[in-house]
Design an enzyme around this catalytic site. Structure first.
Site, mmCIF file in Angstrom:
data_model
loop_
_atom_site.group_PDB
_atom_site.id
_atom_site.type_symbol
_atom_site.label_atom_id
_atom_site.label_comp_id
_atom_site.label_asym_id
_atom_site.label_seq_id
_atom_site.Cartn_x
_atom_site.Cartn_y
_atom_site.Cartn_z
ATOM 1 N N GLY A 196 0.804 -1.222 0.000
ATOM 2 C CA GLY A 196 0.000 0.000 0.000
ATOM 3 C C GLY A 196 0.829 1.262 0.000
ATOM 4 O O GLY A 196 2.040 1.237 -0.227
ATOM 5 N N VAL A 197 0.149 2.376 0.259
ATOM 6 C CA VAL A 197 0.815 3.672 0.236
ATOM 7 C C VAL A 197 1.465 3.952 1.595
ATOM 8 O O VAL A 197 1.094 3.360 2.585
ATOM 9 C CB VAL A 197 -0.190 4.801 -0.089
ATOM 10 C CG1 VAL A 197 -0.646 4.689 -1.527
ATOM 11 C CG2 VAL A 197 -1.389 4.785 0.853
ATOM 12 N N GLY A 198 2.448 4.843 1.620
ATOM 13 C CA GLY A 198 2.984 5.333 2.897
ATOM 14 C C GLY A 198 4.314 4.739 3.284
ATOM 15 O O GLY A 198 4.894 3.889 2.591
ATOM 16 N N ASN A 199 4.787 5.223 4.427
ATOM 17 C CA ASN A 199 6.145 4.904 4.860
ATOM 18 C C ASN A 199 6.317 3.465 5.331
ATOM 19 O O ASN A 199 7.341 2.849 5.096
ATOM 20 C CB ASN A 199 6.549 5.868 5.975
ATOM 21 C CG ASN A 199 6.721 7.270 5.427
ATOM 22 O OD1 ASN A 199 7.561 7.516 4.577
ATOM 23 N ND2 ASN A 199 5.876 8.189 5.881
ATOM 24 N N GLU A 220 -0.570 -1.578 -6.802
ATOM 25 C CA GLU A 220 -1.227 -0.369 -7.319
ATOM 26 C C GLU A 220 -0.200 0.719 -7.654
ATOM 27 O O GLU A 220 -0.283 1.356 -8.682
ATOM 28 C CB GLU A 220 -2.187 0.102 -6.230
ATOM 29 C CG GLU A 220 -3.042 1.253 -6.589
ATOM 30 C CD GLU A 220 -3.944 1.597 -5.420
ATOM 31 O OE1 GLU A 220 -4.856 0.807 -5.113
ATOM 32 O OE2 GLU A 220 -3.722 2.643 -4.799
ATOM 33 N N ILE A 271 -5.901 2.803 9.900
ATOM 34 C CA ILE A 271 -6.019 3.767 10.991
ATOM 35 C C ILE A 271 -6.193 2.996 12.290
ATOM 36 O O ILE A 271 -5.483 3.230 13.265
ATOM 37 C CB ILE A 271 -7.204 4.714 10.721
ATOM 38 C CG1 ILE A 271 -6.899 5.469 9.436
ATOM 39 C CG2 ILE A 271 -7.491 5.595 11.935
ATOM 40 C CD1 ILE A 271 -7.267 6.857 9.292
ATOM 41 N N ASN A 300 -8.058 9.952 3.991
ATOM 42 C CA ASN A 300 -7.756 9.951 2.552
ATOM 43 C C ASN A 300 -8.865 9.292 1.743
ATOM 44 O O ASN A 300 -9.427 9.881 0.845
ATOM 45 C CB ASN A 300 -6.448 9.202 2.281
ATOM 46 C CG ASN A 300 -5.274 9.818 3.024
ATOM 47 O OD1 ASN A 300 -5.230 11.025 3.220
ATOM 48 N ND2 ASN A 300 -4.334 8.997 3.457
ATOM 49 N N GLY A 344 -7.196 1.514 -3.004
ATOM 50 C CA GLY A 344 -7.298 0.152 -3.520
ATOM 51 C C GLY A 344 -7.266 -0.891 -2.417
ATOM 52 O O GLY A 344 -7.210 -2.097 -2.695
ATOM 53 N N LYS A 373 -0.623 9.535 17.906
ATOM 54 C CA LYS A 373 -0.666 10.783 18.684
ATOM 55 C C LYS A 373 0.000 10.629 20.063
ATOM 56 O O LYS A 373 -0.648 10.808 21.112
ATOM 57 C CB LYS A 373 -2.111 11.288 18.836
ATOM 58 C CG LYS A 373 -2.837 11.529 17.517
ATOM 59 C CD LYS A 373 -2.258 12.683 16.735
ATOM 60 C CE LYS A 373 -2.912 12.836 15.360
ATOM 61 N NZ LYS A 373 -2.036 13.395 14.336
HETATM 62 N N1 COA Z 1 -6.631 7.519 15.196
HETATM 63 C C1 COA Z 1 -6.483 8.809 14.862
HETATM 64 N N2 COA Z 1 -5.525 9.259 14.036
HETATM 65 C C2 COA Z 1 -4.666 8.345 13.554
HETATM 66 C C3 COA Z 1 -4.739 6.992 13.885
HETATM 67 C C4 COA Z 1 -5.769 6.582 14.743
HETATM 68 N N3 COA Z 1 -5.924 5.322 15.089
HETATM 69 N N4 COA Z 1 -3.744 6.340 13.251
HETATM 70 C C5 COA Z 1 -3.067 7.250 12.539
HETATM 71 N N5 COA Z 1 -3.622 8.463 12.721
HETATM 72 C C6 COA Z 1 -3.205 9.732 12.132
HETATM 73 C C7 COA Z 1 -1.721 9.960 12.264
HETATM 74 O O1 COA Z 1 -1.423 10.531 13.524
HETATM 75 C C8 COA Z 1 -1.467 10.913 11.122
HETATM 76 O O2 COA Z 1 -1.949 12.178 11.488
HETATM 77 P P1 COA Z 1 -1.236 13.527 11.008
HETATM 78 O O3 COA Z 1 -1.431 13.557 9.527
HETATM 79 O O4 COA Z 1 -1.988 14.578 11.750
HETATM 80 O O5 COA Z 1 0.194 13.372 11.412
HETATM 81 C C9 COA Z 1 -2.411 10.380 10.020
HETATM 82 O O6 COA Z 1 -3.426 9.637 10.711
HETATM 83 C C10 COA Z 1 -1.716 9.449 9.024
HETATM 84 O O7 COA Z 1 -1.066 8.447 9.750
HETATM 85 P P2 COA Z 1 0.403 7.886 9.423
HETATM 86 O O8 COA Z 1 0.907 7.205 10.644
HETATM 87 O O9 COA Z 1 1.229 8.947 8.808
HETATM 88 O O10 COA Z 1 0.033 6.728 8.458
HETATM 89 P P3 COA Z 1 0.300 6.303 6.976
HETATM 90 O O11 COA Z 1 0.973 7.327 6.135
HETATM 91 O O12 COA Z 1 0.898 4.963 7.077
HETATM 92 O O13 COA Z 1 -1.224 6.177 6.462
HETATM 93 C C11 COA Z 1 -3.459 5.440 6.264
HETATM 94 C C12 COA Z 1 -2.146 5.338 7.077
HETATM 95 C C13 COA Z 1 -4.435 4.422 6.799
HETATM 96 C C14 COA Z 1 -4.037 6.841 6.408
HETATM 97 C C15 COA Z 1 -3.104 5.152 4.773
HETATM 98 O O14 COA Z 1 -2.495 3.895 4.679
HETATM 99 C C16 COA Z 1 -4.324 5.179 3.887
HETATM 100 O O15 COA Z 1 -4.771 6.247 3.456
HETATM 101 N N6 COA Z 1 -4.915 3.983 3.627
HETATM 102 C C17 COA Z 1 -6.103 3.835 2.831
HETATM 103 C C18 COA Z 1 -5.802 3.651 1.389
HETATM 104 C C19 COA Z 1 -4.897 2.493 1.100
HETATM 105 O O16 COA Z 1 -4.746 1.580 1.874
HETATM 106 N N7 COA Z 1 -4.298 2.538 -0.074
HETATM 107 C C20 COA Z 1 -3.388 1.528 -0.530
HETATM 108 C C21 COA Z 1 -4.099 0.581 -1.387
HETATM 109 S S1 COA Z 1 -3.152 0.039 -2.714
#
Ligand code: COA
Length: 501
Positions: free
Chosen positions: A266-269, A291, A361, A381, A385, A405
């Protein structure tokens, strides 16, 4: 040298400002763009200026904006900033766009990426007025070389009444041959998609464009918005190690071949950290049906660990994007970029036996996953996918740190505040604490392993207390819940800033 080899297309070259005037209030516009790649670079800002001028005059001007997935500040951000978007679909991640959605000033339809294009083709969204699509070049015969993402471009080009092309000279012409453009049809006309291995090519290298609908051609040379990945922290490395150990054990148990099965990441770090871990790990001759192509995959191609990757777009750091542009000739031997209706197609994902790995999340004690909403109501977001892959994967995994947090939020909760992926689809949950393999477990058994293996110690006792309370008050023993307190942690966070009691 111009990237437009066709005189006919050259006759339609105009400025972004002139082209923007072709888009009207109420239009439904299908834009290219996927995770910061291949979006139109100049038309959206010119359109935003038109919209702002109309608003300043007191006139209404908003469009419905459809894309492949997320775009960039100069696209989503610019249009959202002038309140130019009435309806947005599918995935987005721009902070301004997100704020407009959460303020209720833009509507948002969060749909599975594999469904988004077909729904437009099927007419669920009404007539598409305009397609605005970036390409790398236009050939003498009027076909076009796609750029760094394909997304829903094929659908928008096929269905829009008017087409605006941005020909971007920043994109490498050596991308020619990397794409595989294959369009699905309407129900009743579709046949089995003939992909039997991740690298199979079944379509054309080019977009076949109906010249009679081309209204404007714009020339640009602007870069994709490529964001650097965060340096890997210990938490991401541990999550990646947990997944790699699990995969190693699957091989040992004979449930996966030595070179694994096609990986989706997936997306992200954290997803990128998994790829870094795979590159350093023991597995060879890997393949990917995914994707987006992230930095980690480019490194794996360089090291020879990854033979082939199928995706719909790049999601690269600026350094990796520069490397891709300089060496596209080499990478096109290993990468196939397809429309998202094919890259994310359930039929193909199921046939190939993809192993999916996506961020989340939060997850609950029974294995339901929320990928999209903060505290039940705020859109982050979108589902992207993740549903396409999770529901159809051979093994579906979700990864997240156990806390968010600074520890005020537990990623493992009694009941998720929004459901994206149900307990029926989620097989493995991984945090830095450990891994919960949920296959073959009943809800109560799942709760035990998720709490013991994945929850942070700061929240374990409270989760166990919830389980005990739910067992006493629930109206059934299969998936016991205490409906009076199942969302108490979320409520407490909203009231006090912490889930801790
Ligand atoms: N409750 C509240 N906030 C939360 C949380 C939770 N349980 N878990 C993470 N967050 C917040 C983080 O603090 C961060 O906030 P900020 O932007 O204010 O710093 C934000 O959500 C993003 O979290 P991060 O730890 O940077 O995660 P990430 O970059 O790994 O992204 C998703 C995690 C879920 C948001 C991301 O994977 C996503 O958009 N997924 C849906 C789409 C997907 O899976 N696509 C791939 C398919 S091919």
């Amino acid at each position: 040298m111009s990237r437009i080899a066709s005189d006919t297309y050259r006759s339609k070259v105009m400025s972004a400002e002139e082209a923007a005037k072709l888009i009207k209030n109420g239009d439904r516009v299908g834009f290219s763009g996927f995770t910061g790649s291949g979006y139109p670079k100049v038309l959206p800002e010119a359109l935003a200026a038109e919209i702002k001028a109309a608003h300043d005059r007191g006139d209404e001007f908003q469009i419905a904006s459809y894309t492949g997935a997320s775009t960039a500040p100069e696209h989503d951000g610019a249009l959202a900033a002038v309140d130019g978007i009435s309806m947005r679909m599918p995935y987005q991640s721009d902070p301004v766009m997100r704020n407009k959605i959460n303020a209720g000033t833009s509507e948002y339809y969060d749909v599975h990426l594999s469904h988004s294009g077909p729904q437009v083709r099927q007419g669920f969204w009404g007539d598409l007025d305009v397609a605005v699509v970036e390409v790398a070049a236009i050939n003498a015969d009027g076909t076009a070389i796609p750029s760094s993402s394909v997304g829903n471009n094929n659908v928008y080009l096929e269905t829009a009444k008017k087409i605006i092309l941005e020909v971007n000279a920043w994109q490498s012409v050596d991308l020619e041959g990397m794409h595989d453009i294959y369009s699905m049809k309407l129900p009743g006309e579709n046949v089995a998609i003939p992909i039997n291995a991740a690298g199979d090519r079944i379509g054309s290298k080019y977009y076949d464009i109906d010249w009679s609908r081309v209204a404007a051609v714009i020339e640009t040379d602007a870069e994709d918005r490529n964001s650097p990945f965060k340096p890997l922290d210990q938490e991401s490395k541990t999550i990646a190690e947990n997944l790699l150990d699990f995969l190693g054990n699957e091989v040992k148990q004979g449930r996966m071949p030595k070179n694994l099965l096609p990986m989706q990441s997936g997306v992200g770090n954290i997803a990128n950290a998994v790829l870094v871990g795979l590159n350093e790990g023991p597995f060879e001759q890997l393949t990917s049906y995914t994707e987006v192509i992230q930095d980690g995959m480019v490194d794996m191609i360089d090291s020879g660990k990854l033979l082939v990757a199928s995706a719909t777009a790049f999601s690269l750091s600026p350094e990796a994007a520069a490397k891709m542009n300089d060496n596209a000739k080499k990478y096109r031997e290993h990468i196939v970029l397809r429309p998202q209706e094919v890259s994310n197609n359930p039929e193909v994902i199921r046939r190939l036996g993809v192993v999916s790995c996506n961020g989340m999340i939060e997850a609950d004690i029974y294995g339901n996953v929320n990928s999209t909403h903060i505290m039940g109501s705020r859109m982050q977001n979108g589902i992207g996918g993740s549903g396409d892959f999770t529901r159809n994967a051979y093994i579906s995994c979700f990864v997240s740190p156990s806390l968010a947090k600074n520890g005020d939020i537990s990623a493992i909760v009694p009941m998720v505040s929004h459901h994206d992926h149900t307990e029926h689809d989620v097989q493995v949950i991984i945090t830095e604490q450990g891994l919960a393999d949920l296959r073959g477990l009943s809800p109560k058994q799942r709760a035990k392993v998720i709490i013991e293996n994945c929850a942070h110690p700061d929240y374990r006792e409270a989760l166990l207390e919830y389980v005990a309370r739910a067992a006493k008050v629930a109206n059934g023993a299969h998936t016991p819940h205490d409906l009076a307190t199942s969302h108490e942690w979320h409520r407490r966070f909203l009231e006090t800033g912490s889930m801790k009691g």
